[in-house]
Design a protein around this motif. Structure first.
Motif, short mmCIF file in Angstrom:
data_model
loop_
_atom_site.label_atom_id
_atom_site.label_comp_id
_atom_site.label_asym_id
_atom_site.label_seq_id
_atom_site.Cartn_x
_atom_site.Cartn_y
_atom_site.Cartn_z
N PRO A 192 0.80 -1.32 -0.02
CA PRO A 192 0.06 -0.07 -0.01
C PRO A 192 0.73 1.35 -0.12
O PRO A 192 1.84 1.19 0.56
N ILE A 193 0.11 2.23 -0.43
CA ILE A 193 0.51 3.70 -0.34
C ILE A 193 -0.49 4.58 0.40
O ILE A 193 -1.50 4.18 0.01
N PHE A 194 0.16 5.10 1.28
CA PHE A 194 -0.86 5.85 2.35
C PHE A 194 -0.15 7.34 2.78
O PHE A 194 0.81 7.40 2.59
N MET A 195 -1.07 7.91 3.53
CA MET A 195 -0.79 9.34 3.60
C MET A 195 -0.81 9.66 5.27
O MET A 195 -1.60 9.08 6.04
N ALA A 196 0.27 10.25 5.89
CA ALA A 196 0.46 10.69 6.99
C ALA A 196 0.60 12.10 7.24
O ALA A 196 1.44 12.53 6.56
N ASN A 234 -9.93 14.44 -3.01
CA ASN A 234 -10.58 13.10 -2.85
C ASN A 234 -9.92 12.13 -3.37
O ASN A 234 -10.71 11.23 -3.81
N TYR A 235 -8.81 12.02 -3.13
CA TYR A 235 -7.87 11.12 -3.75
C TYR A 235 -8.25 9.64 -2.83
O TYR A 235 -7.92 9.84 -1.73
N PRO A 236 -8.39 8.58 -3.56
CA PRO A 236 -8.76 7.31 -2.68
C PRO A 236 -7.80 6.69 -1.97
O PRO A 236 -7.06 5.58 -2.45
N ILE A 237 -7.32 7.03 -0.80
CA ILE A 237 -6.06 6.71 -0.08
C ILE A 237 -6.37 6.44 1.22
O ILE A 237 -6.99 7.60 1.99
N ASP A 238 -5.79 5.65 1.99
CA ASP A 238 -5.75 5.54 3.38
C ASP A 238 -5.05 6.58 4.12
O ASP A 238 -3.77 6.73 3.62
N ILE A 239 -5.62 7.36 5.17
CA ILE A 239 -4.95 8.52 5.72
C ILE A 239 -4.82 8.34 7.14
O ILE A 239 -5.82 7.79 7.91
N LEU A 240 -3.55 8.59 7.90
CA LEU A 240 -3.39 8.81 9.18
C LEU A 240 -3.41 10.16 9.51
O LEU A 240 -2.27 10.94 9.35
N TYR A 257 -1.55 13.25 13.39
CA TYR A 257 -0.09 12.46 13.56
C TYR A 257 -0.45 10.88 14.50
O TYR A 257 0.15 10.56 15.33
N GLY A 258 -1.75 10.64 13.72
CA GLY A 258 -1.93 9.11 14.19
C GLY A 258 -3.29 9.12 15.11
O GLY A 258 -3.59 8.05 15.57
N MET A 259 -3.79 10.16 15.61
CA MET A 259 -5.17 10.13 16.60
C MET A 259 -5.96 9.74 15.54
O MET A 259 -7.22 9.35 16.09
N GLN A 260 -6.06 9.86 14.22
CA GLN A 260 -7.15 9.60 13.20
C GLN A 260 -6.68 8.80 12.27
O GLN A 260 -5.55 8.76 11.75
N GLU A 261 -7.80 7.77 11.87
CA GLU A 261 -7.38 7.05 10.49
C GLU A 261 -8.57 6.97 9.68
O GLU A 261 -9.87 6.96 10.28
N SER A 262 -8.53 6.99 8.42
CA SER A 262 -9.50 7.18 7.57
C SER A 262 -9.16 6.18 6.12
O SER A 262 -8.25 5.95 6.01
N THR A 263 -10.55 5.83 5.56
CA THR A 263 -10.12 5.03 4.29
C THR A 263 -11.33 5.43 3.37
O THR A 263 -12.12 6.54 3.76
N VAL A 264 -11.41 5.00 2.13
CA VAL A 264 -12.24 5.25 1.13
C VAL A 264 -12.83 4.01 0.69
O VAL A 264 -11.99 2.91 0.24
N PHE A 303 -15.66 8.50 1.51
CA PHE A 303 -14.65 8.61 2.79
C PHE A 303 -14.98 8.52 4.10
O PHE A 303 -16.27 8.55 4.37
N LYS A 304 -14.59 7.73 4.89
CA LYS A 304 -14.91 7.13 6.14
C LYS A 304 -13.72 7.09 6.94
O LYS A 304 -12.65 6.92 6.92
N ILE A 305 -14.01 7.72 8.37
CA ILE A 305 -13.32 7.92 9.32
C ILE A 305 -13.64 6.45 10.27
O ILE A 305 -14.51 6.16 10.58
N ILE A 306 -12.30 5.86 10.43
CA ILE A 306 -11.97 4.59 10.95
C ILE A 306 -11.99 4.46 12.40
O ILE A 306 -12.38 3.96 13.27
N SER A 307 -10.91 5.63 12.96
CA SER A 307 -10.86 5.68 14.36
C SER A 307 -10.47 7.10 14.57
O SER A 307 -9.88 7.94 13.52
N ASP A 308 -10.91 7.60 15.68
CA ASP A 308 -10.77 9.12 16.01
C ASP A 308 -10.35 9.35 17.61
O ASP A 308 -11.51 9.39 18.31
#
Length: 209
Positions: A11-15, A29-35, A38-45, A50-55
């Protein structure tokens, strides 16, 4: 800032230091996983959504922050500012902006272009907030979060969940110098590429393809 791995089969992802939704919008709106944060949030598409996985939310000692930031203002001569001295985010992160929370845009852009003013303060800010991760952020500020929230630890947690080893990771960033929010990747031994000009990124990464 982008983080990726050494083969396109992985994978390629964004922090980033900001929130996931803001980063997602900034990326068109590029479909990429994002941290985010600084890691308190995580999202995916998922299926284009777009969807927040953890917050995560962390309590913050506002009195402590205000006391220490006021001390720093007095010592370094930043007693005049616009708005509030410190911005406390819903996540629990804090932004200590030397020009305040409502400084005019041009004043912020002109303030510390080479970051030398904040680098002069950084060792003491880091010592005062030794139980936190401290980064030189934006154009006038320091970003401060709980110690465990930094791009290296966020990345390694994500990689562990994906079954990716440290040796498989290649970090790509533009702020790897001491105090930069990418610096934990360099200081803690990740392979990395420094990007000083974003237009050169395709050339720098062409070996991956």
């Amino acid at each position: 800032l982008v983080t990726g791995v050494q083969t396109c089969a992985l994978p390629i992802f964004m922090a980033g230091g900001g929130g996931c939704e803001r980063i997602y919008r900034q990326m068109g709106n590029y479909p990429i996983d994002i941290l985010g944060n600084y890691g308190m949030q995580e999202s995916t598409v998922e299926n284009g959504v777009f969807k927040i996985i953890s917050d995560a939310k962390e309590p913050v000692d506002t009195a402590f922050f205000l006391e220490k930031c006021n001390y720093l203002r007095e010592k370094y001569g930043y007693t005049e500012y616009w708005g509030e001295s410190v911005e406390f985010h819903e996540s629990g992160m804090a932004t200590f902006g030397l020009l305040g929370t409502e400084a005019p845009k041009q004043a912020k852009l002109d303030f510390d272009q080479d970051k030398s003013k904040r680098r002069a303060m950084f060792p003491e800010v880091q010592e005062i907030f030794k139980d936190y991760s401290v980064f030189i952020g934006g154009t006038t500020s320091f970003d401060i979060a709980k110690k465990k929230y930094n791009k290296y630890d966020a990345l390694m947690e994500y990689a562990g969940e994906c079954g990716i080893s440290k040796e498989q990771i290649l970090f790509v960033g533009d702020d790897l110098s001491d105090g930069g929010n990418d610096s934990p990747a360099r200081l803690r031994g990740l392979d990395y590429i420094q990007v000083d000009d974003y237009t050169a990124l395709p050339k720098l990464l062409e070996f991956l393809f």
